[in-house]
Design a protein around this motif. Structure first.
Motif, PDB file in Angstrom:
ATOM      1  N   GLU A  33      52.243  53.330  31.559  1.00 47.43           N
ATOM      2  CA  GLU A  33      52.379  54.562  30.931  1.00 47.43           C
ATOM      3  C   GLU A  33      52.748  54.372  29.297  1.00 47.43           C
ATOM      4  O   GLU A  33      53.727  53.570  28.933  1.00 47.43           O
ATOM      5  CB  GLU A  33      53.688  55.307  31.584  1.00 47.43           C
ATOM      6  CG  GLU A  33      54.187  56.329  30.953  1.00 47.43           C
ATOM      7  CD  GLU A  33      53.494  57.406  30.712  1.00 47.43           C
ATOM      8  OE1 GLU A  33      52.494  57.948  31.666  1.00 47.43           O
ATOM      9  OE2 GLU A  33      53.596  58.088  29.488  1.00 47.43           O
ATOM     10  N   VAL A  41      53.844  65.610  31.053  1.00 49.11           N
ATOM     11  CA  VAL A  41      54.134  66.825  30.492  1.00 49.11           C
ATOM     12  C   VAL A  41      55.212  67.493  31.424  1.00 49.11           C
ATOM     13  O   VAL A  41      55.958  68.607  30.891  1.00 49.11           O
ATOM     14  CB  VAL A  41      52.902  67.992  30.447  1.00 49.11           C
ATOM     15  CG1 VAL A  41      51.902  67.534  29.351  1.00 49.11           C
ATOM     16  CG2 VAL A  41      52.240  68.347  31.911  1.00 49.11           C
ATOM     17  N   HIS A  57      57.835  75.427  34.992  1.00 45.60           N
ATOM     18  CA  HIS A  57      58.766  76.655  35.061  1.00 45.60           C
ATOM     19  C   HIS A  57      59.165  77.103  36.499  1.00 45.60           C
ATOM     20  O   HIS A  57      60.048  77.346  36.835  1.00 45.60           O
ATOM     21  CB  HIS A  57      57.790  77.848  34.558  1.00 45.60           C
ATOM     22  CG  HIS A  57      57.787  77.823  33.017  1.00 45.60           C
ATOM     23  ND1 HIS A  57      57.571  78.845  32.318  1.00 45.60           N
ATOM     24  CD2 HIS A  57      57.634  76.979  32.005  1.00 45.60           C
ATOM     25  CE1 HIS A  57      57.276  78.756  31.113  1.00 45.60           C
ATOM     26  NE2 HIS A  57      57.401  77.469  30.923  1.00 45.60           N
ATOM     27  N   PHE A  58      58.030  76.973  37.405  1.00 44.18           N
ATOM     28  CA  PHE A  58      58.281  77.045  38.643  1.00 44.18           C
ATOM     29  C   PHE A  58      57.719  76.509  39.752  1.00 44.18           C
ATOM     30  O   PHE A  58      56.560  76.156  39.323  1.00 44.18           O
ATOM     31  CB  PHE A  58      57.986  78.656  39.035  1.00 44.18           C
ATOM     32  CG  PHE A  58      56.588  79.211  38.500  1.00 44.18           C
ATOM     33  CD1 PHE A  58      55.548  78.845  39.224  1.00 44.18           C
ATOM     34  CD2 PHE A  58      56.538  80.122  37.558  1.00 44.18           C
ATOM     35  CE1 PHE A  58      54.339  79.365  38.851  1.00 44.18           C
ATOM     36  CE2 PHE A  58      55.376  80.722  36.961  1.00 44.18           C
ATOM     37  CZ  PHE A  58      54.156  80.226  37.755  1.00 44.18           C
ATOM     38  N   VAL A 251      47.421  52.357  27.241  1.00 42.46           N
ATOM     39  CA  VAL A 251      46.043  51.609  27.421  1.00 42.46           C
ATOM     40  C   VAL A 251      45.054  52.052  26.209  1.00 42.46           C
ATOM     41  O   VAL A 251      44.900  53.167  25.811  1.00 42.46           O
ATOM     42  CB  VAL A 251      45.602  52.221  28.691  1.00 42.46           C
ATOM     43  CG1 VAL A 251      44.184  51.590  28.932  1.00 42.46           C
ATOM     44  CG2 VAL A 251      46.497  51.545  29.853  1.00 42.46           C
ATOM     45  N   ASN A 433      47.719  64.488  25.485  1.00 40.67           N
ATOM     46  CA  ASN A 433      46.781  65.557  25.834  1.00 40.67           C
ATOM     47  C   ASN A 433      46.140  66.057  24.757  1.00 40.67           C
ATOM     48  O   ASN A 433      46.691  66.675  23.758  1.00 40.67           O
ATOM     49  CB  ASN A 433      47.516  66.554  26.539  1.00 40.67           C
ATOM     50  CG  ASN A 433      47.575  66.183  28.265  1.00 40.67           C
ATOM     51  OD1 ASN A 433      46.560  66.229  28.949  1.00 40.67           O
ATOM     52  ND2 ASN A 433      49.205  65.837  28.532  1.00 40.67           N
ATOM     53  N   GLN A 467      44.953  66.751  35.486  1.00 40.85           N
ATOM     54  CA  GLN A 467      44.638  68.078  35.252  1.00 40.85           C
ATOM     55  C   GLN A 467      43.298  68.232  34.544  1.00 40.85           C
ATOM     56  O   GLN A 467      42.687  69.126  34.300  1.00 40.85           O
ATOM     57  CB  GLN A 467      45.650  68.756  34.430  1.00 40.85           C
ATOM     58  CG  GLN A 467      46.117  68.115  33.035  1.00 40.85           C
ATOM     59  CD  GLN A 467      47.449  68.458  32.484  1.00 40.85           C
ATOM     60  OE1 GLN A 467      48.109  69.445  33.138  1.00 40.85           O
ATOM     61  NE2 GLN A 467      47.762  68.096  31.275  1.00 40.85           N
ATOM     62  N   GLY A 474      48.645  72.160  36.777  1.00 39.46           N
ATOM     63  CA  GLY A 474      49.673  72.843  37.860  1.00 39.46           C
ATOM     64  C   GLY A 474      50.090  71.585  38.985  1.00 39.46           C
ATOM     65  O   GLY A 474      49.391  70.574  38.913  1.00 39.46           O
ATOM     66  N   VAL A 475      51.338  71.837  39.419  1.00 38.77           N
ATOM     67  CA  VAL A 475      52.005  70.682  39.856  1.00 38.77           C
ATOM     68  C   VAL A 475      51.309  70.220  41.071  1.00 38.77           C
ATOM     69  O   VAL A 475      50.837  69.178  41.281  1.00 38.77           O
ATOM     70  CB  VAL A 475      53.393  70.932  40.132  1.00 38.77           C
ATOM     71  CG1 VAL A 475      54.088  69.958  41.203  1.00 38.77           C
ATOM     72  CG2 VAL A 475      54.316  71.236  38.814  1.00 38.77           C
TER      73      VAL A 475
HETATM   74  C1  LIG Z   1      55.789  73.669  29.592  1.00 37.73           C
HETATM   75  C2  LIG Z   1      55.141  73.556  31.012  1.00 37.73           C
HETATM   76  C3  LIG Z   1      55.136  74.449  31.942  1.00 37.73           C
HETATM   77  C4  LIG Z   1      54.615  74.160  33.103  1.00 37.73           C
HETATM   78  N1  LIG Z   1      54.715  75.027  34.121  1.00 37.73           N
HETATM   79  C5  LIG Z   1      54.263  74.660  35.296  1.00 37.73           C
HETATM   80  C6  LIG Z   1      54.592  75.698  36.583  1.00 37.73           C
HETATM   81  O1  LIG Z   1      55.702  76.485  36.289  1.00 37.73           O
HETATM   82  N2  LIG Z   1      54.211  75.331  37.669  1.00 37.73           N
HETATM   83  C7  LIG Z   1      53.120  74.269  37.672  1.00 37.73           C
HETATM   84  O2  LIG Z   1      52.666  74.251  38.828  1.00 37.73           O
HETATM   85  N3  LIG Z   1      52.627  73.586  36.716  1.00 37.73           N
HETATM   86  C8  LIG Z   1      53.210  73.759  35.433  1.00 37.73           C
HETATM   87  N4  LIG Z   1      52.935  73.068  34.394  1.00 37.73           N
HETATM   88  C9  LIG Z   1      51.643  72.242  34.598  1.00 37.73           C
HETATM   89  C10 LIG Z   1      51.876  70.786  35.209  1.00 37.73           C
HETATM   90  O3  LIG Z   1      53.313  70.365  34.760  1.00 37.73           O
HETATM   91  C11 LIG Z   1      50.933  69.932  34.757  1.00 37.73           C
HETATM   92  O4  LIG Z   1      49.447  70.423  35.059  1.00 37.73           O
HETATM   93  C12 LIG Z   1      50.883  68.669  35.662  1.00 37.73           C
HETATM   94  O5  LIG Z   1      52.164  67.875  35.478  1.00 37.73           O
HETATM   95  C13 LIG Z   1      49.916  67.653  34.738  1.00 37.73           C
HETATM   96  O6  LIG Z   1      50.063  66.399  35.222  1.00 37.73           O
HETATM   97  P1  LIG Z   1      49.028  65.029  35.012  1.00 37.73           P
HETATM   98  O7  LIG Z   1      49.486  63.955  35.604  1.00 37.73           O
HETATM   99  O8  LIG Z   1      47.775  65.619  35.350  1.00 37.73           O
HETATM  100  O9  LIG Z   1      49.016  65.044  33.524  1.00 37.73           O
HETATM  101  P2  LIG Z   1      50.116  64.524  32.422  1.00 37.73           P
HETATM  102  O10 LIG Z   1      51.418  65.120  32.537  1.00 37.73           O
HETATM  103  O11 LIG Z   1      49.608  64.799  31.094  1.00 37.73           O
HETATM  104  O12 LIG Z   1      50.295  63.009  32.562  1.00 37.73           O
HETATM  105  C14 LIG Z   1      49.406  61.983  31.873  1.00 37.73           C
HETATM  106  C15 LIG Z   1      50.157  60.851  31.544  1.00 37.73           C
HETATM  107  O13 LIG Z   1      49.165  59.693  31.178  1.00 37.73           O
HETATM  108  C16 LIG Z   1      49.827  58.929  29.913  1.00 37.73           C
HETATM  109  N5  LIG Z   1      48.896  58.621  28.975  1.00 37.73           N
HETATM  110  C17 LIG Z   1      48.109  59.272  28.263  1.00 37.73           C
HETATM  111  N6  LIG Z   1      47.036  58.296  27.580  1.00 37.73           N
HETATM  112  C18 LIG Z   1      47.520  57.330  27.997  1.00 37.73           C
HETATM  113  C19 LIG Z   1      47.168  55.953  27.700  1.00 37.73           C
HETATM  114  N7  LIG Z   1      46.151  55.786  26.647  1.00 37.73           N
HETATM  115  N8  LIG Z   1      47.808  54.779  28.138  1.00 37.73           N
HETATM  116  C20 LIG Z   1      48.978  54.932  28.883  1.00 37.73           C
HETATM  117  N9  LIG Z   1      49.435  56.150  29.384  1.00 37.73           N
HETATM  118  C21 LIG Z   1      48.623  57.262  28.840  1.00 37.73           C
HETATM  119  C22 LIG Z   1      50.737  60.350  29.407  1.00 37.73           C
HETATM  120  O14 LIG Z   1      51.919  59.725  28.591  1.00 37.73           O
HETATM  121  C23 LIG Z   1      51.337  60.879  30.544  1.00 37.73           C
HETATM  122  O15 LIG Z   1      52.383  60.440  30.891  1.00 37.73           O
HETATM  123  C24 LIG Z   1      53.188  73.265  33.304  1.00 37.73           C
HETATM  124  C25 LIG Z   1      53.283  72.124  32.190  1.00 37.73           C
HETATM  125  C26 LIG Z   1      54.055  72.491  30.899  1.00 37.73           C
HETATM  126  C27 LIG Z   1      53.693  71.601  29.851  1.00 37.73           C
END
Ligand SMILES: Cc1cc2nc3c(=O)[nH]c(=O)nc-3n(C[C@H](O)[C@H](O)[C@H](O)COP(=O)(O)OP(=O)(O)OC[C@H]3O[C@@H](n4cnc5c(N)ncnc54)[C@H](O)[C@@H]3O)c2cc1C
Length: 500
Positions: A33, A41, A57-58, A251, A433, A467, A474-475
């Motif tokens: 990480e 996020v 949010h929810f 990475v 992102n 995502q 979304g979660v």
């Molecule tokens: C303000 C906000 C409100 C939201 N509200 C909702 C909601 O109400 N309901 C809902 O369902 N969803 C919601 N979402 C969306 C949801 O939270 C996200 O779509 C989801 O958490 C994304 O997860 P992920 O693991 O795909 O991506 P990310 O959370 O982007 O995780 C990717 C990870 O990879 C790491 N990374 C990136 N590049 C590298 C690298 N080169 N080397 C090592 N690590 C790296 C990053 O640091 C990060 O920790 C919200 C998002 C935000 C920002």
């Protein structure tokens, strides 16, 4: 055993879910990480005595009876009492006309309330409510939690369509159009704005119907301890199953040998070899930087060239020495006095008030958070050019927003103890992102319906999650994508996939 060790890039929700299912299925997973914290996020951080929520949010599907809940349970993050059900969707306020509406979870009441504002729009309102009612129930979610495109043969897709027959008509015609087009027929301009901003104006109408259906089913909740309280149990589960996480471990390259991913090279030069690599990190940097663009076919290139991204935003959080009894958890304001940021005129603010839990502020105090969409280029250029100008712009936005909040909540400006401003650049800095797109691809009517494959042509032992392969993010979708990555590995390695 073939494919025994897995390097997972990113400890966001997708990477963590992939890690948990990997351990459950007999693999040995090591997550790398970039940040010092898990969650991506879905982030929560401290500012003095206050906790700032930067993510979720929810939570959809927070109660038994929905497949999303089963997923949370498998991942160890479904503790009783961790979620407060949303009794309404929130409130919309037009500061100029003084009109206010609270969106009830009782869809008949919601329809009646909207019609009371504009009887001339009864037809479109009834359509929206009918769509919300049709989307109730858990079956739709069983489909959404199914197999990845790689494991879904054509007959599986026919089966899905058959299972969808009850709501089939709501995925096409007027319900398949973007909300912003559907709402053009509204006579009442304010109601039109309300409908457009129920989520994002570009989503198809059925997507809003789906949210209304969940709300009516009492399946939308607010996290009592914020994103942190949701993420930590998954981390705990992963570690208790023997998984390993390294933080501050960015990475820089995915090591490829004989057209197969063979490990990762970190920014400090260390190489960690593995049988399989899963990238649950930002899609653009995964494909074009960590893999040097070598495995991007025409389709992938076109996606990154043509598809629209979620518009990034600015989030202004204030720790204030006051309480907000009776205020809704979310209010969308159409501003009397718009705000100028870069080339953009900001006409509305979203406002979260964390008054449904005592975990964000000391007794008698609260966190209140305003947000608005803002251009990546503006903040990125400022930050690159002159850090002090960037900081000054953050401070100016905080002041401007606070002045508008003071008109709503007199005295608030003098009660502020802590101010925290997160910009699109902040999103990039902590999560990488692309262009601050905190949910990846914009869930437009077309993009959200386009399956994105998790594997890249010509590259073996490599899978993507998160995502950037689940348009709209979304979660639940991101957690599912982590699970699907391991389903793909199990298929490759001829193993039965297990969830416990
Ligand atoms: C303000 C906000 C409100 C939201 N509200 C909702 C909601 O109400 N309901 C809902 O369902 N969803 C919601 N979402 C969306 C949801 O939270 C996200 O779509 C989801 O958490 C994304 O997860 P992920 O693991 O795909 O991506 P990310 O959370 O982007 O995780 C990717 C990870 O990879 C790491 N990374 C990136 N590049 C590298 C690298 N080169 N080397 C090592 N690590 C790296 C990053 O640091 C990060 O920790 C919200 C998002 C935000 C920002």
């Amino acid at each position: 055993m073939a494919g025994e060790t897995i390097a997972i890039i990113g400890a966001g929700l997708a990477g963590l879910a992939a890690g948990v299912y990997a351990q459950m299925n007999g693999y040995r997973a090591h997550i790398f990480e970039h940040h010092s914290q898990p969650g991506g996020v879905a982030a929560t951080w401290r500012r003095g005595a206050y906790t700032i929520e930067g993510g979720i949010h929810f939570l959809m599907g927070h109660r038994p009876g929905n497949p999303m809940y089963d997923l949370y349970r498998q991942l160890g993050t479904a503790a009783p009492g961790s979620v407060v059900n949303m009794e309404d969707y929130g409130r919309f306020v037009d500061e100029t006309s003084g009109r206010i509406i609270t969106l009830s979870s009782d869809l008949d009441r919601l329809g009646a309330d909207l019609k009371a504002f504009s009887p001339a729009d009864a037809g479109a309102i009834e359509d929206l409510v009918a769509c919300g009612k049709a989307m109730r129930g858990p079956e739709l979610w069983s489909l959404g939690m199914g197999d990845p495109p790689e494991l879904s043969p054509w007959w599986g897709q026919i089966k899905q369509l058959w299972a969808l027959r009850r709501v089939f008509r709501f995925y096409g015609g007027k319900f398949g159009r973007p909300v912003v087009e559907f709402s053009k027929s509204f006579h009442d301009r304010w109601l039109q704005q309300v409908v457009n901003n129920l989520f994002m104006p570009e989503v198809p109408v059925w997507f809003v119907g789906m949210l209304l259906g969940l709300l009516a089913d009492r399946q939308m909740g607010l996290l009592v301890e914020g994103s942190h309280g949701f993420v930590q149990p998954i981390v705990h589960k992963f570690k208790s199953l023997g998984g390993q996480i390294s933080y501050n471990a960015t990475v820089e390259e995915i090591v490829v040998e004989d057209a197969a991913a063979a490990g990762v090279r970190l920014a400090d030069g260390a190489v960690h070899r593995s049988d399989v690599v899963i990238s649950a990190a930002d899609g653009h940097s995964t494909i074009f930087k960590l893999l040097g663009g070598h495995y991007a076919d025409a389709k992938t290139k076109a996606r990154f060239r043509d598809w629209r991204l979620v518009r990034p935003f600015v989030m202004l959080s204030f720790g204030v020495a006051r309480e907000f009894p009776g205020e809704p958890h979310f209010t969308a304001f159409l501003l009397k006095e718009p705000l100028q940021v870069g080339r953009q005129t900001i006409g509305g603010l979203g406002l979260r008030i964390f008054n449904y839990t005592d975990r964000f502020a000391p007794a008698g105090k609260s966190v209140i958070q305003a947000s608005f969409e803002s251009e990546w280029d503006h903040w990125n250029a400022l930050q690159n050019r002159d850090r002090s100008a960037y900081d000054a712009e953050k401070a100016r936005c905080a002041q401007e927003v606070l002045r508008r909040l003071d008109a709503r909540f007199p005295g608030i400006a003098s009660q502020v103890e802590v101010t925290d401003v997160a910009t699109p650049y902040t999103t990039w800095r902590y999560t990488r992102n692309w262009q601050g797109a905190y949910e990846g691809w914009l869930p437009t009517a077309r993009q959200i319906m386009t399956p994105v494959t998790r594997t890249l042509p010509g590259l073996r032992s490599f899978v993507m999650a998160g995502q950037w392969v689940m348009p709209g993010g979304g979660v639940p979708p991101c957690l599912v994508s982590g699970k699907q990555a391991i389903q793909i590995l199990c298929k490759w390695h001829r193993k039965s996939f297990v969830t416990g």
